[in-house]
Design a protein around this motif. Structure first.
Motif, PDB file in Angstrom:
ATOM      1  N   GLY A  22       0.677  -1.174  -0.084  1.00 46.17           N
ATOM      2  CA  GLY A  22      -0.135  -0.013   0.122  1.00 46.17           C
ATOM      3  C   GLY A  22       0.771   1.244  -0.071  1.00 46.17           C
ATOM      4  N   ALA A  23       2.082   1.151  -0.070  1.00 45.25           N
ATOM      5  CA  ALA A  23       3.076   2.528  -0.085  1.00 45.25           C
ATOM      6  C   ALA A  23       2.857   3.283  -1.161  1.00 45.25           C
ATOM      7  CB  ALA A  23       4.463   2.123  -0.240  1.00 45.25           C
ATOM      8  N   CYS A  24       2.435   2.953  -2.424  1.00 42.56           N
ATOM      9  CA  CYS A  24       2.051   3.825  -3.592  1.00 42.56           C
ATOM     10  C   CYS A  24       0.747   4.317  -3.534  1.00 42.56           C
ATOM     11  CB  CYS A  24       2.325   3.100  -4.647  1.00 42.56           C
ATOM     12  SG  CYS A  24       4.007   2.379  -4.833  1.00 42.56           S
ATOM     13  N   ALA A  25      -0.311   3.226  -2.930  1.00 39.35           N
ATOM     14  CA  ALA A  25      -1.721   3.699  -3.107  1.00 39.35           C
ATOM     15  C   ALA A  25      -2.123   4.885  -2.637  1.00 39.35           C
ATOM     16  CB  ALA A  25      -2.510   2.375  -2.296  1.00 39.35           C
ATOM     17  N   ARG A  26      -1.331   5.372  -1.374  1.00 38.72           N
ATOM     18  CA  ARG A  26      -1.566   6.796  -0.739  1.00 38.72           C
ATOM     19  C   ARG A  26      -1.155   7.888  -1.887  1.00 38.72           C
ATOM     20  NH1 ARG A  26       0.838   3.902   3.463  1.00 38.72           N
ATOM     21  NH2 ARG A  26       2.879   5.004   3.070  1.00 38.72           N
ATOM     22  N   ALA A  27      -0.424   7.680  -2.886  1.00 40.81           N
ATOM     23  CA  ALA A  27       0.026   8.525  -3.575  1.00 40.81           C
ATOM     24  C   ALA A  27      -0.508   8.758  -5.104  1.00 40.81           C
ATOM     25  CB  ALA A  27       1.666   8.491  -3.823  1.00 40.81           C
ATOM     26  N   MET A  28      -1.413   7.830  -5.470  1.00 45.13           N
ATOM     27  CA  MET A  28      -1.802   7.392  -6.811  1.00 45.13           C
ATOM     28  C   MET A  28      -2.957   6.515  -6.981  1.00 45.13           C
ATOM     29  SD  MET A  28       0.889   4.829  -8.531  1.00 45.13           S
ATOM     30  CE  MET A  28       2.339   5.591  -7.768  1.00 45.13           C
ATOM     31  N   ALA A  29      -3.592   6.788  -7.882  1.00 49.51           N
ATOM     32  CA  ALA A  29      -5.053   5.887  -8.163  1.00 49.51           C
ATOM     33  C   ALA A  29      -4.379   4.550  -8.598  1.00 49.51           C
ATOM     34  CB  ALA A  29      -5.713   6.544  -9.402  1.00 49.51           C
ATOM     35  N   PRO A  30      -5.474   3.421  -8.580  1.00 47.09           N
ATOM     36  CA  PRO A  30      -4.776   2.191  -8.739  1.00 47.09           C
ATOM     37  C   PRO A  30      -4.184   1.994 -10.000  1.00 47.09           C
ATOM     38  CG  PRO A  30      -6.909   2.105  -7.937  1.00 47.09           C
ATOM     39  CD  PRO A  30      -6.645   3.670  -7.943  1.00 47.09           C
ATOM     40  N   PRO A  31      -3.079   1.384 -10.457  1.00 49.01           N
ATOM     41  CA  PRO A  31      -2.305   1.625 -11.651  1.00 49.01           C
ATOM     42  C   PRO A  31      -2.925   0.880 -12.833  1.00 49.01           C
ATOM     43  CG  PRO A  31      -1.317   0.151  -9.982  1.00 49.01           C
ATOM     44  CD  PRO A  31      -2.451   0.651  -9.596  1.00 49.01           C
ATOM     45  N   PRO A  32      -3.157   1.092 -13.968  1.00 50.68           N
ATOM     46  CA  PRO A  32      -3.485   0.519 -15.154  1.00 50.68           C
ATOM     47  C   PRO A  32      -3.003  -1.093 -15.543  1.00 50.68           C
ATOM     48  CG  PRO A  32      -2.584   2.218 -16.002  1.00 50.68           C
ATOM     49  CD  PRO A  32      -2.489   2.469 -14.449  1.00 50.68           C
ATOM     50  N   ARG A  33      -1.700  -0.833 -15.252  1.00 53.46           N
ATOM     51  CA  ARG A  33      -0.569  -2.168 -15.665  1.00 53.46           C
ATOM     52  C   ARG A  33       0.126  -2.372 -14.573  1.00 53.46           C
ATOM     53  NH1 ARG A  33      -1.707  -6.477 -18.504  1.00 53.46           N
ATOM     54  NH2 ARG A  33      -2.725  -5.284 -20.393  1.00 53.46           N
ATOM     55  N   CYS A  34       0.420  -3.559 -13.999  1.00 55.04           N
ATOM     56  CA  CYS A  34       1.747  -3.889 -13.002  1.00 55.04           C
ATOM     57  C   CYS A  34       2.525  -4.981 -13.786  1.00 55.04           C
ATOM     58  CB  CYS A  34       0.819  -4.125 -11.815  1.00 55.04           C
ATOM     59  SG  CYS A  34       0.183  -2.832 -10.976  1.00 55.04           S
ATOM     60  N   LEU A  35       3.595  -4.795 -12.901  1.00 50.15           N
ATOM     61  CA  LEU A  35       4.602  -6.121 -13.324  1.00 50.15           C
ATOM     62  C   LEU A  35       4.894  -6.883 -11.935  1.00 50.15           C
ATOM     63  CD1 LEU A  35       7.181  -4.093 -15.211  1.00 50.15           C
ATOM     64  CD2 LEU A  35       5.331  -5.504 -16.214  1.00 50.15           C
ATOM     65  N   ALA A  36       4.931  -8.149 -12.379  1.00 53.77           N
ATOM     66  CA  ALA A  36       5.412  -8.792 -10.763  1.00 53.77           C
ATOM     67  C   ALA A  36       6.579  -9.427 -11.317  1.00 53.77           C
ATOM     68  CB  ALA A  36       4.340  -9.804 -10.616  1.00 53.77           C
ATOM     69  N   LEU A  37       7.827  -9.337 -10.631  1.00 51.87           N
ATOM     70  CA  LEU A  37       9.211  -9.728 -10.890  1.00 51.87           C
ATOM     71  C   LEU A  37       9.380 -10.763  -9.956  1.00 51.87           C
ATOM     72  CD1 LEU A  37      11.678  -9.633 -12.781  1.00 51.87           C
ATOM     73  CD2 LEU A  37      12.363  -7.647 -11.321  1.00 51.87           C
ATOM     74  N   GLU A  38       9.916 -11.940 -10.218  1.00 48.43           N
ATOM     75  CA  GLU A  38      10.328 -12.880  -9.188  1.00 48.43           C
ATOM     76  C   GLU A  38      11.929 -12.817  -9.087  1.00 48.43           C
ATOM     77  OE1 GLU A  38       9.589 -17.391  -8.105  1.00 48.43           O
ATOM     78  OE2 GLU A  38      10.066 -17.149 -10.148  1.00 48.43           O
ATOM     79  N   LEU A  39      12.328 -12.479  -7.842  1.00 53.45           N
ATOM     80  CA  LEU A  39      13.867 -11.987  -7.580  1.00 53.45           C
ATOM     81  C   LEU A  39      14.299 -13.178  -7.025  1.00 53.45           C
ATOM     82  CD1 LEU A  39      13.339  -8.396  -6.365  1.00 53.45           C
ATOM     83  CD2 LEU A  39      14.703  -9.139  -8.501  1.00 53.45           C
ATOM     84  N   PRO A  40      15.677 -13.506  -6.860  1.00 56.02           N
ATOM     85  CA  PRO A  40      16.256 -14.499  -6.044  1.00 56.02           C
ATOM     86  C   PRO A  40      15.743 -14.540  -4.826  1.00 56.02           C
ATOM     87  CG  PRO A  40      18.023 -13.402  -7.495  1.00 56.02           C
ATOM     88  CD  PRO A  40      16.697 -12.634  -7.633  1.00 56.02           C
ATOM     89  N   GLY A  41      15.329 -15.909  -4.543  1.00 55.91           N
ATOM     90  CA  GLY A  41      15.007 -16.003  -2.938  1.00 55.91           C
ATOM     91  C   GLY A  41      13.407 -16.278  -3.207  1.00 55.91           C
ATOM     92  N   CYS A  42      12.969 -16.206  -4.447  1.00 53.04           N
ATOM     93  CA  CYS A  42      11.403 -16.619  -4.600  1.00 53.04           C
ATOM     94  C   CYS A  42      10.609 -15.581  -3.782  1.00 53.04           C
ATOM     95  CB  CYS A  42      10.838 -18.081  -3.956  1.00 53.04           C
ATOM     96  SG  CYS A  42      11.947 -19.380  -4.877  1.00 53.04           S
ATOM     97  N   ILE A  43      11.220 -14.271  -4.201  1.00 51.41           N
ATOM     98  CA  ILE A  43      10.396 -13.223  -3.725  1.00 51.41           C
ATOM     99  C   ILE A  43       9.828 -12.181  -4.696  1.00 51.41           C
ATOM    100  CG2 ILE A  43      10.511 -11.176  -2.122  1.00 51.41           C
ATOM    101  CD1 ILE A  43      12.859 -12.561  -0.643  1.00 51.41           C
ATOM    102  N   LEU A  44       8.665 -11.769  -4.827  1.00 46.46           N
ATOM    103  CA  LEU A  44       7.967 -11.164  -5.814  1.00 46.46           C
ATOM    104  C   LEU A  44       8.034  -9.590  -5.382  1.00 46.46           C
ATOM    105  CD1 LEU A  44       4.779 -13.196  -6.856  1.00 46.46           C
ATOM    106  CD2 LEU A  44       7.075 -13.409  -7.837  1.00 46.46           C
ATOM    107  N   ALA A  45       8.385  -8.938  -6.456  1.00 48.76           N
ATOM    108  CA  ALA A  45       8.343  -7.214  -6.310  1.00 48.76           C
ATOM    109  C   ALA A  45       7.230  -6.701  -7.207  1.00 48.76           C
ATOM    110  CB  ALA A  45       9.846  -6.820  -6.631  1.00 48.76           C
TER     111      ALA A  45
END
Length: 450
Positions: A22-45
């Protein structure tokens, strides 16, 4: 997961994982397109692309991932408008071809990460699979090779290429490449990249019922119908399926399914139980199509799972007939098909699986149900000891169970979340005779006809 042996991401890359929900939700409307990137350690950004954030402060963590140190590119595979079954099959095969290409030549010195492009709250068919390619050398040869790669796709749909660049204010921008008539490949415009909150459900979950965990026979059938022009064996499978009644009824004798990872003793137990109960032993996929397993195992997940799903319906017809005269033991059935599909499609770690009681774990409405499902388990260490020296040919997923601990855990957890019917877990680490007696006790307690 990361693909192959690539240089590990720098520490700053991993720190990006601390994205606050939710860090960005306070600063902007819901984004029209998002990316989910899998980084080492099986963590998603998660990132939002192409949105304005008036007054938002630059985030150095985003710049560390996509900006000035080296250069990053995204490649995504679009699905044709309408998103019908044939379009999904084409996109899946294009994605697989792209993966093979990005593992060769000048790209071998780059880091390759799994990338999803989605719309928050989007519906099935809106997801795009792809990759993020990070070149730590920022070599112009990499860009040239990527553009040449796009030229190897003369017809639509082509992979979509974009490049990430940073600016002096530590902001990151995504610059798409497009093919312009008479001008060749050109960068067009730019879109800002900002952190995005993690969605409640993994972005792939809405697509699971159309990409691998098929809720009924026709959904799987439609996939193989789209494959008959390039996989001749697909038509042979469809012909066998069409010979099976759409609705079958079990006989008066019980049906027991035995599931388990390789080297849990499943083959031995199924044979011993069938001998003890004077039962018929069946396998999924059935023998009439098992000679084509290697062909379909080399195809993308949507095609591979359609093959195994239809195998379940063929064996269901055999189960219905055999259960009129004797008990039936089945070596693997729908639970295997579903768990491997879920573990393969859902990137990240265990926490990204669909939650318990999600509809994806429900038995298909038109598939003959067993009376009892047993799941054999042993410790990872014992599994590895049993696997040593077996020398048996393995599928790609079976090989990944040995090398990817997170994938194995996702398969095991998915098994245990299956419902209607669920799995009765059996510790198969004891001696063969003890395991056999334990299994027989469970069967007799649950099946009054024995």
């Amino acid at each position: 997961m990361a693909f192959g042996c690539r240089p590990r991401a720098p520490l700053l890359l991993a720190r990006l994982l601390g994205l606050r929900r939710g860090a960005c939700a306070r600063a902007m409307a819901p984004p029209p397109r998002c990316l989910a990137l899998e980084l080492p350690g099986c963590i998603l950004a998660h990132f939002a692309v192409g949105v304005e954030a008036p007054g938002a402060r630059p985030d150095p963590r985003v710049a560390a991932l996509l900006g000035p140190r080296g250069r990053s590119f995204s490649l995504s595979v679009p699905v044709a408008p309408g998103g019908d079954c044939a379009a999904r099959v084409r996109a899946a095969r294009l994605h697989q071809r792209l993966l093979h290409q990005l593992r060769r030549g000048p790209f071998q010195l780059c880091q390759l990460l799994r990338l999803l492009c989605y719309r928050p709250g989007g519906e099935a068919g809106d997801l795009q699979h792809g990759f993020l390619l990070h070149d730590p050398r920022d070599s112009p040869d990499t860009r040239r090779a990527l553009l040449a790669l796009l030229d190897s796709y003369p017809e639509a749909p082509r992979p979509r290429l974009a490049e990430f660049v940073g600016d002096p204010l530590s902001q990151v921008w995504r610059r798409p490449w497009e093919l312009r008539d008479g001008q060749g490949w050109r960068q067009v415009g730019r879109e800002r990249v900002v952190p995005a909150p993690e969605p409640e459900l993994h972005p792939v979950v809405p697509d699971l019922s159309s990409s691998g965990v098929f809720p009924h026979r026709e959904a799987a059938r439609a996939v193989l119908e789209a494959c008959t022009s390039f996989i001749p064996e697909a038509q042979a499978v469809l012909d066998l399926v069409d010979q099976c009644p759409e609705q079958v009824q079990k006989g008066r004798f019980p049906i027991i399914v035995i599931e388990g990872l390789d080297a849990t003793g499943k083959t031995t137990v199924t044979q011993s139980v069938s001998d003890s109960l004077k039962a018929v032993l069946l396998k999924s996929p059935p023998s009439c199509i098992s000679q084509w397993r290697k062909i379909f195992d080399d195809e993308p997940n949507i095609i591979r799972r359609a093959f195994y799903s239809l195998g379940n319906y063929i064996v269901a017809s055999e189960i219905a007939e055999e259960s009129t005269t004797s008990p039936v033991i089945v070596d693997r059935y729908w639970h295997s098909t579903a768990t491997y599909a879920i573990a393969t499609e859902v990137s990240g770690g265990l926490q990204h699986l669909p939650p318990a009681h999600h509809p994806i774990y429900q038995w298909p409405r038109d598939l003959l149900k067993p009376d009892l499902v047993l799941l054999l388990t042993v410790s990872p260490e014992e599994r590895m000891q049993r696997l040593e020296g077996r020398g048996m040919e393995r599928t790609r997923e079976e090989a990944e169970l040995e090398t990817n601990n997170v994938f194995r855990q996702k398969v095991e957890v998915s098994y245990q979340r299956m419902e209607n019917p669920g799995c009765h877990v059996v510790d198969a680490s004891a001696s063969r005779e003890e395991v056999l007696q334990m299994v027989l006790r469970i069967i007799r307690n649950h099946c009054s006809a024995l």
